[in-house]
Design a protein around this motif. Sequence first.
Motif, PDB file in Angstrom:
ATOM      1  N   MET A   1       0.528  -1.074  -0.201  1.00 21.46           N
ATOM      2  CA  MET A   1      -0.054   0.209  -0.098  1.00 21.46           C
ATOM      3  C   MET A   1       1.426   0.717  -0.196  1.00 21.46           C
ATOM      4  SD  MET A   1      -2.889   1.024   2.944  1.00 21.46           S
ATOM      5  CE  MET A   1      -3.499  -0.823   2.709  1.00 21.46           C
ATOM      6  N   LYS A   2       0.562   2.195  -0.918  1.00 20.69           N
ATOM      7  CA  LYS A   2       1.772   3.598  -1.304  1.00 20.69           C
ATOM      8  C   LYS A   2       0.909   4.368   0.457  1.00 20.69           C
ATOM      9  CE  LYS A   2       1.308   3.943  -5.591  1.00 20.69           C
ATOM     10  NZ  LYS A   2       0.906   4.892  -7.460  1.00 20.69           N
ATOM     11  N   VAL A   3       2.086   5.027   0.857  1.00 22.95           N
ATOM     12  CA  VAL A   3       1.735   5.817   1.635  1.00 22.95           C
ATOM     13  C   VAL A   3       0.543   6.765   1.847  1.00 22.95           C
ATOM     14  CG1 VAL A   3       3.307   7.587   2.950  1.00 22.95           C
ATOM     15  CG2 VAL A   3       4.642   5.499   2.140  1.00 22.95           C
ATOM     16  N   ARG A   4       0.998   7.707   0.825  1.00 24.89           N
ATOM     17  CA  ARG A   4      -0.281   8.265   0.632  1.00 24.89           C
ATOM     18  C   ARG A   4      -1.887   7.684   0.702  1.00 24.89           C
ATOM     19  NH1 ARG A   4      -2.486  10.224  -5.450  1.00 24.89           N
ATOM     20  NH2 ARG A   4      -4.386  11.910  -4.759  1.00 24.89           N
ATOM     21  N   THR A   5      -1.766   6.460   0.049  1.00 28.90           N
ATOM     22  CA  THR A   5      -3.221   5.892   0.660  1.00 28.90           C
ATOM     23  C   THR A   5      -3.527   5.114   2.345  1.00 28.90           C
ATOM     24  OG1 THR A   5      -3.234   5.076  -1.307  1.00 28.90           O
ATOM     25  CG2 THR A   5      -4.865   3.706  -0.376  1.00 28.90           C
ATOM     26  N   ARG A   6      -2.006   5.536   2.191  1.00 31.77           N
ATOM     27  CA  ARG A   6      -2.223   4.408   4.150  1.00 31.77           C
ATOM     28  C   ARG A   6      -2.325   5.617   4.703  1.00 31.77           C
ATOM     29  NH1 ARG A   6       2.043   1.794   3.856  1.00 31.77           N
ATOM     30  NH2 ARG A   6       3.574   3.128   4.738  1.00 31.77           N
ATOM     31  N   LEU A   7      -1.814   6.465   4.548  1.00 32.08           N
ATOM     32  CA  LEU A   7      -1.910   7.986   6.189  1.00 32.08           C
ATOM     33  C   LEU A   7      -3.149   8.967   4.870  1.00 32.08           C
ATOM     34  CD1 LEU A   7       1.516  10.064   4.545  1.00 32.08           C
ATOM     35  CD2 LEU A   7       0.715   8.638   6.562  1.00 32.08           C
ATOM     36  N   LEU A 171     -11.814  12.198   0.637  1.00 33.39           N
ATOM     37  CA  LEU A 171     -11.440  12.712  -0.653  1.00 33.39           C
ATOM     38  C   LEU A 171     -10.237  14.103  -0.009  1.00 33.39           C
ATOM     39  CD1 LEU A 171     -14.911  13.030  -2.261  1.00 33.39           C
ATOM     40  CD2 LEU A 171     -12.827  11.295  -2.999  1.00 33.39           C
ATOM     41  N   ALA A 172     -10.802  14.415   0.653  1.00 33.69           N
ATOM     42  CA  ALA A 172      -8.972  16.036   1.459  1.00 33.69           C
ATOM     43  C   ALA A 172      -7.982  15.197   1.547  1.00 33.69           C
ATOM     44  CB  ALA A 172     -10.145  16.566   2.488  1.00 33.69           C
ATOM     45  N   GLY A 173      -8.485  14.133   2.489  1.00 32.66           N
ATOM     46  CA  GLY A 173      -7.294  13.523   2.816  1.00 32.66           C
ATOM     47  C   GLY A 173      -6.474  12.979   1.759  1.00 32.66           C
ATOM     48  N   LEU A 174      -6.493  12.611   0.685  1.00 33.22           N
ATOM     49  CA  LEU A 174      -6.016  12.057  -0.581  1.00 33.22           C
ATOM     50  C   LEU A 174      -5.850  13.211  -1.188  1.00 33.22           C
ATOM     51  CD1 LEU A 174      -8.319   9.492  -2.366  1.00 33.22           C
ATOM     52  CD2 LEU A 174      -6.480   9.255  -1.514  1.00 33.22           C
ATOM     53  N   SER A 177      -2.382  14.859   0.946  1.00 31.19           N
ATOM     54  CA  SER A 177      -1.660  13.827   1.122  1.00 31.19           C
ATOM     55  C   SER A 177      -1.540  13.833  -0.130  1.00 31.19           C
ATOM     56  CB  SER A 177      -2.152  12.191   1.406  1.00 31.19           C
ATOM     57  OG  SER A 177      -3.026  12.075   0.567  1.00 31.19           O
ATOM     58  N   LYS A 178      -1.134  14.139  -1.072  1.00 29.63           N
ATOM     59  CA  LYS A 178      -1.085  13.824  -2.541  1.00 29.63           C
ATOM     60  C   LYS A 178      -0.064  15.403  -2.977  1.00 29.63           C
ATOM     61  CE  LYS A 178      -1.632  14.802  -7.537  1.00 29.63           C
ATOM     62  NZ  LYS A 178      -2.671  14.503  -8.683  1.00 29.63           N
TER      63      LYS A 178
END
Length: 450
Positions: A1-7, A171-174, A177-178
């Motif tokens: 799992m990517k860090v972005r998704t995990r965060l 969605l805001a987290g994505l 994080s991006k």
Amino acid sequence: MKVRTRLTLLFTLITAMLISFYGVAIYYSSKEARETSFYTELKSEAVAKANLFFQGALSEKEMHQLYKNNTQTLSEVQVAIYDSHFNLVYHDDSKVDYVKETPEMLSKIFKSKQLFFFLDDLQVTGIVYSHNGQQYAITAAAYDQYGYNSINHLLTISIISFIIILVLIYLAGLFLSKKALSPAVKMVEQIKRINAGKLQLRLDESEEKGEFHELEKNFNQMLERLDNSFSTQKHFVSNISHELNTPLAAMTAELELALQKNYTQEEYQKIILNALTDVKNLSKLSGSLMDLAKASYDPAEISFSEIRVDEILMESYAKIKKENPQYKINLNIDPAIDEQKLIHKGNPYLLLVAFNNLIDNACKYASDNTCFINVSAVSDHLSIKLINNGLPVSEKDQRNIFKPFYRAENSFDKKGYGIGLYLTQKIISLHHAQIQISSGENTTSFQITF
């Protein structure tokens, strides 16, 4: 799992837990407030109907009619009145008795003066009412339709809001994080372009100070060290190949020449002597390379112990004198120096190699093969100074003299490989000391400060 998704998932989970805690707290506090408020309403209704009954404002028949009319439009409170002997005095609708009071229940009401409890979905209030010196137990029961509708509506709105908020937070987290990890993505793209043949490439360092800036800066510093290491290695291999090839080529030529025809004994001895000289040079070069390899180890892998620097220096003095009787070495140790300053943590073998190189160089490049060594204390530090008389070393050579395979302009007429001073500087650094060169008109000196 990517860090972005995990965060993003972690951020959403933590927010969901906090919102759930908040929602549950609001729901139960509203539920408790509804119960308390309705119990208060029941108590007020019980007192109001008791006043109407006992004060004769309405007849019992009129009160029954009022109760029946109200039940058609709202959940009317059903009130019952009992005397102290548990006899029914008044009831709103005895045919549909919600509470069905028992002597035990009435006894509890008379004893506690006030009682609140649930009977299935009904809330019941029991109080003691005084009239004309007599006490009566009054019960009031009803179903809080409006209150429950409000609580259920609050629960429905809370669940729907919770789901919508979670989706928005995800969605805001994505997005966040991006945005937050965009420097890392940029770094990965740049790192993919770097390989062994492109070590000169560097990461673009962001202007904003932060963790990624530190990572970029340290990664670039690592690339710089790797680039220098690779360059030094290539240079090392190139020079070693040349240095090893020279004596091997000379030996090959001498031996091939010896096989071409018969020579006199003296001529064979000369050929053997030349080959032996080349072998000695090769052995000396091999020894220097072995010493260089040892000095290049991880400092943690080199054994250090307490040593006396003056003893290592005297051992080096004896070794150089034995191997080169023509050298003149004047060793002067200041008698006033504190003995503790002569004791340091070090590796005896490596330190002996460094002193050997310095003394041998000083004598070899001196016009009279003489080296002066002064050991003293300078500003509470141990200082070892090696001085010789000879051709001066230019400023350019002084700046580069400790580089591997570098040879000063005034050294080309002497046999050497450009390894000695580079090796010496590495050994001195391993011992947390410093070495400096200074050169005047006819004098050159190397100073080691511990």
